[in-house]
Design an enzyme around this catalytic site. Structure first.
Site, PDB file in Angstrom:
ATOM      1  N   GLU A 198      45.599  24.193  50.765  1.00  0.00           N
ATOM      2  CA  GLU A 198      44.764  25.254  50.372  1.00  0.00           C
ATOM      3  C   GLU A 198      43.471  25.250  51.026  1.00  0.00           C
ATOM      4  O   GLU A 198      43.130  24.014  51.703  1.00  0.00           O
ATOM      5  CB  GLU A 198      44.519  25.150  48.857  1.00  0.00           C
ATOM      6  CG  GLU A 198      43.843  24.113  48.598  1.00  0.00           C
ATOM      7  CD  GLU A 198      42.832  24.482  47.192  1.00  0.00           C
ATOM      8  OE1 GLU A 198      41.937  25.223  47.451  1.00  0.00           O
ATOM      9  OE2 GLU A 198      42.873  23.877  46.342  1.00  0.00           O
ATOM     10  N   LYS A 218      36.480  34.000  48.492  1.00  0.00           N
ATOM     11  CA  LYS A 218      37.643  33.276  47.864  1.00  0.00           C
ATOM     12  C   LYS A 218      38.947  34.123  47.578  1.00  0.00           C
ATOM     13  O   LYS A 218      38.722  35.172  47.032  1.00  0.00           O
ATOM     14  CB  LYS A 218      37.192  32.703  46.384  1.00  0.00           C
ATOM     15  CG  LYS A 218      38.130  31.861  45.487  1.00  0.00           C
ATOM     16  CD  LYS A 218      37.103  31.093  44.449  1.00  0.00           C
ATOM     17  CE  LYS A 218      37.804  30.958  43.110  1.00  0.00           C
ATOM     18  NZ  LYS A 218      37.039  30.147  42.176  1.00  0.00           N
ATOM     19  N   VAL A 269      44.772  28.086  44.980  1.00  0.00           N
ATOM     20  CA  VAL A 269      46.407  27.411  44.776  1.00  0.00           C
ATOM     21  C   VAL A 269      47.256  28.594  44.411  1.00  0.00           C
ATOM     22  O   VAL A 269      48.117  28.742  45.217  1.00  0.00           O
ATOM     23  CB  VAL A 269      46.395  26.705  43.378  1.00  0.00           C
ATOM     24  CG1 VAL A 269      47.634  26.557  42.827  1.00  0.00           C
ATOM     25  CG2 VAL A 269      45.602  25.354  43.149  1.00  0.00           C
ATOM     26  N   ASP A 286      38.873  33.965  30.774  1.00  0.00           N
ATOM     27  CA  ASP A 286      39.099  33.471  31.960  1.00  0.00           C
ATOM     28  C   ASP A 286      40.117  32.277  32.098  1.00  0.00           C
ATOM     29  O   ASP A 286      39.914  31.221  31.836  1.00  0.00           O
ATOM     30  CB  ASP A 286      37.615  32.567  32.410  1.00  0.00           C
ATOM     31  CG  ASP A 286      37.373  32.344  33.985  1.00  0.00           C
ATOM     32  OD1 ASP A 286      38.586  32.397  34.498  1.00  0.00           O
ATOM     33  OD2 ASP A 286      36.482  32.083  34.388  1.00  0.00           O
ATOM     34  N   SER A 293      42.888  31.150  35.048  1.00  0.00           N
ATOM     35  CA  SER A 293      43.187  31.187  36.095  1.00  0.00           C
ATOM     36  C   SER A 293      44.242  31.957  36.763  1.00  0.00           C
ATOM     37  O   SER A 293      45.325  31.635  36.083  1.00  0.00           O
ATOM     38  CB  SER A 293      43.166  29.682  37.073  1.00  0.00           C
ATOM     39  OG  SER A 293      43.261  29.979  38.374  1.00  0.00           O
ATOM     40  N   ASP A 338      46.187  30.882  38.986  1.00  0.00           N
ATOM     41  CA  ASP A 338      46.779  29.639  39.561  1.00  0.00           C
ATOM     42  C   ASP A 338      48.024  29.605  38.171  1.00  0.00           C
ATOM     43  O   ASP A 338      49.091  29.140  38.727  1.00  0.00           O
ATOM     44  CB  ASP A 338      46.019  28.392  39.447  1.00  0.00           C
ATOM     45  CG  ASP A 338      45.095  28.263  40.660  1.00  0.00           C
ATOM     46  OD1 ASP A 338      45.045  29.132  41.240  1.00  0.00           O
ATOM     47  OD2 ASP A 338      44.425  27.429  40.632  1.00  0.00           O
ATOM     48  N   LYS A 386      41.407  20.679  36.697  1.00  0.00           N
ATOM     49  CA  LYS A 386      39.976  20.351  36.705  1.00  0.00           C
ATOM     50  C   LYS A 386      39.375  20.065  35.590  1.00  0.00           C
ATOM     51  O   LYS A 386      39.743  20.879  34.376  1.00  0.00           O
ATOM     52  CB  LYS A 386      39.111  21.188  37.446  1.00  0.00           C
ATOM     53  CG  LYS A 386      39.390  21.353  38.803  1.00  0.00           C
ATOM     54  CD  LYS A 386      38.778  22.314  39.452  1.00  0.00           C
ATOM     55  CE  LYS A 386      39.672  23.609  39.176  1.00  0.00           C
ATOM     56  NZ  LYS A 386      39.022  24.837  39.627  1.00  0.00           N
TER      57      LYS A 386
HETATM   58  N1  PSU Z   1      39.683  21.872  42.417  1.00  0.00           N
HETATM   59  C1  PSU Z   1      38.531  21.751  43.165  1.00  0.00           C
HETATM   60  N2  PSU Z   1      37.988  22.477  43.977  1.00  0.00           N
HETATM   61  C2  PSU Z   1      38.089  23.920  44.137  1.00  0.00           C
HETATM   62  C3  PSU Z   1      39.409  24.214  43.437  1.00  0.00           C
HETATM   63  C4  PSU Z   1      39.892  23.244  42.725  1.00  0.00           C
HETATM   64  O1  PSU Z   1      38.192  20.418  43.243  1.00  0.00           O
HETATM   65  O2  PSU Z   1      37.405  24.552  45.039  1.00  0.00           O
HETATM   66  C5  PSU Z   1      39.801  25.827  43.664  1.00  0.00           C
HETATM   67  C6  PSU Z   1      41.302  25.665  43.807  1.00  0.00           C
HETATM   68  O3  PSU Z   1      41.530  26.619  45.121  1.00  0.00           O
HETATM   69  C7  PSU Z   1      41.970  26.418  42.688  1.00  0.00           C
HETATM   70  C8  PSU Z   1      40.539  27.294  42.418  1.00  0.00           C
HETATM   71  O4  PSU Z   1      42.926  27.101  43.105  1.00  0.00           O
HETATM   72  O5  PSU Z   1      39.577  26.392  42.367  1.00  0.00           O
HETATM   73  C9  PSU Z   1      40.572  27.966  41.021  1.00  0.00           C
HETATM   74  O6  PSU Z   1      39.650  28.989  40.727  1.00  0.00           O
HETATM   75  P1  PSU Z   1      39.725  29.950  39.829  1.00  0.00           P
HETATM   76  O7  PSU Z   1      39.670  29.220  38.407  1.00  0.00           O
HETATM   77  O8  PSU Z   1      38.697  30.916  39.905  1.00  0.00           O
HETATM   78  O9  PSU Z   1      41.193  30.845  39.760  1.00  0.00           O
HETATM   79 MN    MN Z   2      38.770  32.365  36.868  1.00  0.00          MN
END
Ligand code: PSU
Ligand code: MN
Length: 305
Positions: free
Chosen positions: A24, A84, A104, A134, A136, A138, A155
């Site tokens: 990614e 992003k 992801v 919220d 993701s 993903d 995370k």
């Molecule tokens: N884990 C990390 N750093 C990151 C991410 C994950 O340590 O930058 C990124 C990944 O690309 C993941 C995204 O898919 O954050 C998720 O963001 P959101 O919660 O906005 O979907």
């Molecule tokens: Mn989000």
């Protein structure tokens, strides 16, 4: 319909059915500071190569969806302004001709179209704490994209029990690599269980085959605990995450900006230790993904001869 542009190396590897690992790029554009992001991107590619597979970093350059970047392009991405890109953001990047770091979910979409089966990342997105809406993208991508995704858990900034519940609902097996416990990114422990423990790349390949043989379209999520040397114990991380989350709430940070904000604050609060942990687990995941990709490529080859 070709929606993506492969590099010449990836086009060749796809034709010859060589082992490929998708990587990614949000981690490069939004996850890590410069120049660590550039070094990390290069080190991930090297880690995949050292294990005998070919890295395919996925990103958007000037509105073009790319699979496999040159060294110069990785460098450009690590410095330039980029958005992003999760599922909803592709058209924005394409139409506005911007650079984009794929999350992801974004990376899975492109890798799937390219025919790449294995993907390495750091941590997946999930259900956020204190923010009931919220969740993701993903998780949705894991629910409907048949691919092996190697990560170090979700995370730790997330609501981990809720994230696991969502994955269960969506039929996504959560494999613990040589562990029964769901790893929590910076920490090896979370107090939560994976759905199955598997101990080798061969076992993971066989498991994925069995999963998809049932007609399922969901991903196989492989969680690979951070190496012991760089792991930060949960009891040390918990108060730091609490504090960063509280600050985000006070400042009204939400949506796409939340993950980058939390990662940066946690890095400051741990005097850079969390960054070292992040780099270490990313490389660890790249290696395991490459080993799995090699097993799959070998099996595909022996089936056709
Ligand atoms: N884990 C990390 N750093 C990151 C991410 C994950 O340590 O930058 C990124 C990944 O690309 C993941 C995204 O898919 O954050 C998720 O963001 P959101 O919660 O906005 O979907
Ligand atoms: Mn989000």
């Amino acid at each position: 319909m070709t929606t993506f542009t492969p590099s010449s190396e990836i086009a060749r590897a796809l034709k010859l059915a060589l082992p490929i690992v998708a990587l990614e790029s949000t981690v490069v554009t939004h996850g890590l500071p410069h120049p660590e992001n550039l070094h990390l991107a290069r080190d991930m590619e090297s880690a995949v190569q050292e294990e005998g597979a070919i890295p395919a970093t996925i990103a958007i350059l000037n509105g073009q969806v790319r699979v496999g970047l040159t060294q110069a392009e990785v460098e450009e991405l690590s410095k330039a302004k980029a958005i992003k890109v999760s599922r909803r953001d592709f058209a924005t990047a394409i139409v506005k001709k911007t650079h984009g770091g794929t999350t992801v979910a974004g990376t899975m979409l492109v890798a799937q179209q390219a025919g790449i089966q294995v993907f390495a990342t750091g941590g997946i997105g999930g259900v956020h704490r204190e923010a009931p809406f919220d969740i993701s993208t993903d998780l949705q991508s894991l629910a409907d994209t048949p691919m092996i995704v190697v990560c170090a858990g979700a995370k730790a900034i997330l609501d981990l029990p809720a994230t696991l519940e969502y994955l269960e609902t969506m039929g996504v097996p959560v494999v613990g690599y040589q562990t029964e416990e769901f790893p929590a990114f910076y920490s090896r422990e979370s107090g939560l269980k994976v759905s199955v423990k598997l101990d080798s790349p061969e076992e993971i390949a066989a498991f994925a085959k069995a999963h998809w043989s049932m007609g399922l379209k969901s991903a196989v999520l492989v969680t690979n605990p951070i190496p012991k040397l760089t792991a930060i114990p949960k009891k040390e991380m918990d108060p730091v995450i609490e504090k960063a989350s509280e600050e985000a709430k006070q400042k009204g940070v939400h949506g796409q900006a939340l993950t980058p904000f939390l990662l940066q604050r946690i890095n400051e609060l741990t005097d850079g230790r969390s960054l070292q942990a992040n780099l270490s687990l990313l490389l660890n995941n790249a290696r395991l993904a490459a080993q799995i990709a090699r097993v799959l490529a070998l099996q595909a080859r022996t089936r056709t001869v």
